[in-house]
Motif scaffolding. Sequence first.
Motif, PDB file in Angstrom:
ATOM      1  N   THR A  55      38.526  48.499  51.700  1.00  9.87           N
ATOM      2  CA  THR A  55      37.461  49.134  50.921  1.00  9.87           C
ATOM      3  C   THR A  55      37.937  49.412  49.502  1.00  9.87           C
ATOM      4  OG1 THR A  55      36.557  50.123  52.939  1.00  9.87           O
ATOM      5  CG2 THR A  55      35.847  51.068  50.844  1.00  9.87           C
ATOM      6  N   ALA A  56      39.194  49.842  49.357  1.00 10.15           N
ATOM      7  CA  ALA A  56      39.752  50.039  48.016  1.00 10.15           C
ATOM      8  C   ALA A  56      39.714  48.735  47.218  1.00 10.15           C
ATOM      9  CB  ALA A  56      41.179  50.562  48.115  1.00 10.15           C
ATOM     10  N   LEU A  82      37.776  47.683  43.304  1.00  8.12           N
ATOM     11  CA  LEU A  82      38.522  47.375  42.087  1.00  8.12           C
ATOM     12  C   LEU A  82      37.743  46.400  41.214  1.00  8.12           C
ATOM     13  CD1 LEU A  82      42.111  47.016  43.567  1.00  8.12           C
ATOM     14  CD2 LEU A  82      41.263  48.857  42.094  1.00  8.12           C
ATOM     15  N   GLU A  83      37.621  46.729  39.933  1.00  2.00           N
ATOM     16  CA  GLU A  83      36.829  45.901  39.027  1.00  2.00           C
ATOM     17  C   GLU A  83      37.400  44.506  38.850  1.00  2.00           C
ATOM     18  OE1 GLU A  83      36.216  47.822  35.300  1.00  2.00           O
ATOM     19  OE2 GLU A  83      34.700  49.204  36.091  1.00  2.00           O
ATOM     20  N   ASN A  92      32.283  47.961  47.077  1.00  2.00           N
ATOM     21  CA  ASN A  92      32.255  49.428  47.205  1.00  2.00           C
ATOM     22  C   ASN A  92      31.819  49.893  48.585  1.00  2.00           C
ATOM     23  OD1 ASN A  92      31.510  48.642  44.225  1.00  2.00           O
ATOM     24  ND2 ASN A  92      32.478  50.664  44.124  1.00  2.00           N
ATOM     25  N   HIS A  93      32.133  49.125  49.627  1.00  2.00           N
ATOM     26  CA  HIS A  93      31.611  49.454  50.957  1.00  2.00           C
ATOM     27  C   HIS A  93      32.617  49.172  52.063  1.00  2.00           C
ATOM     28  CE1 HIS A  93      27.865  49.060  53.811  1.00  2.00           C
ATOM     29  NE2 HIS A  93      28.910  49.590  54.436  1.00  2.00           N
ATOM     30  N   ALA A  97      44.985  43.521  52.483  1.00  2.00           N
ATOM     31  CA  ALA A  97      44.494  44.302  51.347  1.00  2.00           C
ATOM     32  C   ALA A  97      45.526  45.361  50.947  1.00  2.00           C
ATOM     33  CB  ALA A  97      43.163  44.955  51.702  1.00  2.00           C
ATOM     34  N   LYS A  98      46.149  45.967  51.941  1.00  2.00           N
ATOM     35  CA  LYS A  98      47.196  46.961  51.662  1.00  2.00           C
ATOM     36  C   LYS A  98      48.356  46.316  50.900  1.00  2.00           C
ATOM     37  CE  LYS A  98      50.013  50.435  54.082  1.00  2.00           C
ATOM     38  NZ  LYS A  98      50.313  51.008  55.422  1.00  2.00           N
ATOM     39  N   LEU A  99      48.764  45.116  51.318  1.00  2.00           N
ATOM     40  CA  LEU A  99      49.823  44.397  50.620  1.00  2.00           C
ATOM     41  C   LEU A  99      49.411  44.076  49.185  1.00  2.00           C
ATOM     42  CD1 LEU A  99      50.995  41.824  53.322  1.00  2.00           C
ATOM     43  CD2 LEU A  99      52.310  43.762  52.445  1.00  2.00           C
ATOM     44  N   LEU A 100      48.182  43.623  49.000  1.00  2.00           N
ATOM     45  CA  LEU A 100      47.717  43.265  47.666  1.00  2.00           C
ATOM     46  C   LEU A 100      47.775  44.455  46.713  1.00  2.00           C
ATOM     47  CD1 LEU A 100      44.654  41.018  48.556  1.00  2.00           C
ATOM     48  CD2 LEU A 100      46.662  40.312  47.241  1.00  2.00           C
TER      49      LEU A 100
END
Length: 211
Positions: free
Chosen positions: A99-100, A104-105, A158-159, A182-185
Motif C-alpha cells: 500500500t505504501a 508513492l508519486e 492509494n489503496h 514492496a518492502k524490499l523496494l
Amino acid sequence: MTETELRQQISGLCRSLFDRGFSVGTAGNVSVRLPDGILMTPTNATLGDIDPERIAKVDFDGNHVAGDRPTKELFLHQAFYETRADAGAVVHLHSTWATALSCLEDTDPENCVPPLTPYVVMRVGPVRLVPYVRPGDPRAGDLIRDLGGAYAAVLLANHGTVVCGRNLFGACCAAEELEETAKLLIALRGLPARSLSSAQVSELSATFGRI
C-alpha cells in the motif's frame, strides 16, 4: 475440492493472513471461483474470523445467492475472473508495504515492481498501477478489465493490492510475495539496487512459468 472444503480453506487462509499482519480490522477480501459462481468473504468482516458457512456466494453476474452479503469490492474479483481464464482465486489486501508503494508519486504505473528476486517473477509477474477510485466503486473493475488479462496482479493507487492465482493457496502466496517485494523496494530506495536481467527473467519464465 468441494464447496464445503473450499469454504474451510478460505476461512483458514484468511485467518493466517490476518494473524501474520497482512490484513487489519475489516480490510481485505478473498474469493474463489466455483463451477456455478464465486465464493467471497462478506462485507465488513475481519479476515481473522471468517465463518465458513457465512461466506457469501454470488453467481457470475454478481447476484447474491447464499451466505452473508459479499464484499463491496466484488467488482475487483469479477474483473479478474472475466479477463483471466487461469484465475481460480483472487486476494485483495491493504498490506502495509505494498500500500505504501501504491502511494508513492514516483512509482512507475507501467512497472510497479521490477524483478528484484526470482520469486516475485515466478509467483507475481509484472504489476500494473491503476488509478485511484473510491473503495466499492464499480469503475475499479473496469480499470482492471481494461488491462485485458495481461496482469495477474495490480496495485490500486492509494489503496492496496489485488492478486489472482490458479487456486487460493497460490493467490495467497503471490499476495504475500508482492508485499515482501514492496518492502524490499522501499528499503532499497536511494541505493544502487540490482534487478534481474531480461535474460534471467526469461529463463525463470521458461523454466517455471508463473506459479
